[in-house]
Design a protein around this motif. Sequence first.
Motif, PDB file in Angstrom:
ATOM      1  N   ASP A  64       0.795  -0.948  -0.080  1.00  0.00           N
ATOM      2  CA  ASP A  64      -0.057   0.283   0.069  1.00  0.00           C
ATOM      3  C   ASP A  64       0.986   1.542  -0.317  1.00  0.00           C
ATOM      4  N   SER A  76      -8.635   4.422   4.479  1.00  0.00           N
ATOM      5  CA  SER A  76      -8.520   2.687   3.540  1.00  0.00           C
ATOM      6  C   SER A  76      -7.544   1.774   4.921  1.00  0.00           C
ATOM      7  N   GLU A 151      -4.918  -0.682  -7.651  1.00  0.00           N
ATOM      8  CA  GLU A 151      -6.139   0.016  -8.175  1.00  0.00           C
ATOM      9  C   GLU A 151      -5.132   1.423  -7.286  1.00  0.00           C
ATOM     10  N   PHE A 154      -9.381   5.390  -3.581  1.00  0.00           N
ATOM     11  CA  PHE A 154     -10.024   3.922  -2.560  1.00  0.00           C
ATOM     12  C   PHE A 154     -11.485   4.706  -2.348  1.00  0.00           C
ATOM     13  N   SER A 155     -12.179   3.694  -2.767  1.00  0.00           N
ATOM     14  CA  SER A 155     -13.988   3.619  -2.732  1.00  0.00           C
ATOM     15  C   SER A 155     -14.841   2.431  -2.500  1.00  0.00           C
ATOM     16  N   GLN A 157     -16.658   0.270  -2.670  1.00  0.00           N
ATOM     17  CA  GLN A 157     -16.496  -0.703  -3.370  1.00  0.00           C
ATOM     18  C   GLN A 157     -14.514  -1.729  -3.305  1.00  0.00           C
ATOM     19  N   THR A 158     -13.300  -0.926  -2.419  1.00  0.00           N
ATOM     20  CA  THR A 158     -12.279  -0.591  -2.384  1.00  0.00           C
ATOM     21  C   THR A 158     -12.352  -2.077  -1.551  1.00  0.00           C
ATOM     22  N   THR A 161     -13.358  -5.557  -3.049  1.00  0.00           N
ATOM     23  CA  THR A 161     -12.558  -6.397  -3.734  1.00  0.00           C
ATOM     24  C   THR A 161     -11.094  -6.384  -4.075  1.00  0.00           C
ATOM     25  N   ILE A 162     -10.963  -6.301  -2.736  1.00  0.00           N
ATOM     26  CA  ILE A 162      -9.230  -5.972  -2.756  1.00  0.00           C
ATOM     27  C   ILE A 162      -9.667  -7.723  -1.667  1.00  0.00           C
TER      28      ILE A 162
END
Length: 172
Positions: A64, A76, A151, A154-155, A157-158, A161-162
């Motif tokens: 990250d 995040s 990616e 950060f949204s 959906q993140t 997804t991660i």
Amino acid sequence: MKYKFYSLLITFLFVFMFIITFMGCRTSKNAKPSKMKQTNFILERLDGVKVRLDQYKGNVVLVDFWATWCPPCVRSIPVLIELYNKYKDRQFVILGVSLDESRKDLEKFVQDKKIPYSILIGTQEVATQFNIEGIPTMIIFDKKGNIRFREVGFSSQTPSTIENKILELLGE
């Protein structure tokens, strides 16, 4: 006239904050090579220990790239802490590569947020090597050391997804 000026100023600030919050923060403009030449680095942890990315082969590794001054990066952190705690016993590692300039501020932030995973002191060279154009940028490596996910930003959906990508790679 004053009212119109302040109205425009407030609108501009709102749009600016929206972009920063939902799109990610920008890093250096000259971090734009066309292809990555290598996927290894050696960086120092906050405790002074040198870390090589390739020492984690055999694990799924999430790297990250982030900074304490970046609102999406800060949002995040709790998600990454949760993922780390959930999967750390299953060959999963997180390396946070900080692009902060102040080590003192970084150390305080890490202590205040109780970040359990390794935080590394990033360099412009490593950011350039990994084509970091905005933060947060999360890169996930499979157990063989291949990049399998990337990616920027950060949204909402993140997190799912991660986590789905982590589970997929842990299952390989």
